[in-house]
Design a protein around this motif. Structure first.
Motif, PDB file in Angstrom:
ATOM      1  N   ARG A   1       1.194  -1.663  -0.393  1.00 24.38           N
ATOM      2  CA  ARG A   1      -0.451   0.323   0.239  1.00 24.38           C
ATOM      3  C   ARG A   1       0.939   0.889   0.108  1.00 24.38           C
ATOM      4  NH1 ARG A   1      -4.940  -1.513   4.864  1.00 24.38           N
ATOM      5  NH2 ARG A   1      -5.540  -2.546   3.750  1.00 24.38           N
TER       6      ARG A   1
ATOM      7  N   ASP B   1      -1.613   5.230   1.873  1.00 24.90           N
ATOM      8  CA  ASP B   1      -3.054   4.400   2.825  1.00 24.90           C
ATOM      9  C   ASP B   1      -2.859   3.658   3.433  1.00 24.90           C
ATOM     10  OD1 ASP B   1      -5.141   2.909   2.402  1.00 24.90           O
ATOM     11  OD2 ASP B   1      -4.157   1.562   0.976  1.00 24.90           O
ATOM     12  N   LYS B   2      -1.455   3.475   3.701  1.00 22.49           N
ATOM     13  CA  LYS B   2      -1.160   2.861   5.720  1.00 22.49           C
ATOM     14  C   LYS B   2      -1.480   3.334   6.395  1.00 22.49           C
ATOM     15  CE  LYS B   2       2.472   0.386   3.703  1.00 22.49           C
ATOM     16  NZ  LYS B   2       4.631   0.037   3.498  1.00 22.49           N
TER      17      LYS B   2
ATOM     18  N   THR C   1      -4.954   3.399   7.419  1.00 23.32           N
ATOM     19  CA  THR C   1      -5.818   2.363   7.955  1.00 23.32           C
ATOM     20  C   THR C   1      -5.464   2.023   9.011  1.00 23.32           C
ATOM     21  OG1 THR C   1      -5.506   1.363   5.406  1.00 23.32           O
ATOM     22  CG2 THR C   1      -5.670  -0.140   7.445  1.00 23.32           C
TER      23      THR C   1
ATOM     24  N   HIS D   1      -7.857   1.670  12.743  1.00 25.35           N
ATOM     25  CA  HIS D   1      -7.704   0.144  13.640  1.00 25.35           C
ATOM     26  C   HIS D   1      -7.723   1.566  14.323  1.00 25.35           C
ATOM     27  CE1 HIS D   1      -6.589  -3.384  14.427  1.00 25.35           C
ATOM     28  NE2 HIS D   1      -5.705  -2.724  15.166  1.00 25.35           N
TER      29      HIS D   1
END
Length: 66
Positions: free
Chosen positions: A37, A41-42, A45, A49
């Motif tokens: 990714r 995006d990381k 994400t 989370h």
């Protein structure tokens, strides 16, 4: 890390986040970091989370012990 329960009242009823397993969180982070990714995006994400897991008792007043 949160070490107790921290239920949150929502319009759908009470939400109880799952208990935090440190080993599982470390594995999740390792897998996320080696994924293909983008850095953005990381980051998004991981942010989502952490917000969903409510991992820290003092980072979110809804889960802070009284």
């Amino acid at each position: 890390m949160r070490n107790g329960s921290g239920g949150v009242a929502t319009y759908r009823g009470e939400f109880e986040p799952p208990m935090i397993e440190e080993g599982q969180e470390q594995e999740y982070l390792k897998q996320l970091l080696v994924s293909d990714r983008t850095a953005t995006d990381k980051a998004l994400t991981l942010m989502y989370h952490n917000m969903r897991q409510q991992m820290f008792c003092d980072g979110n007043k809804r889960t802070a012990p009284t």
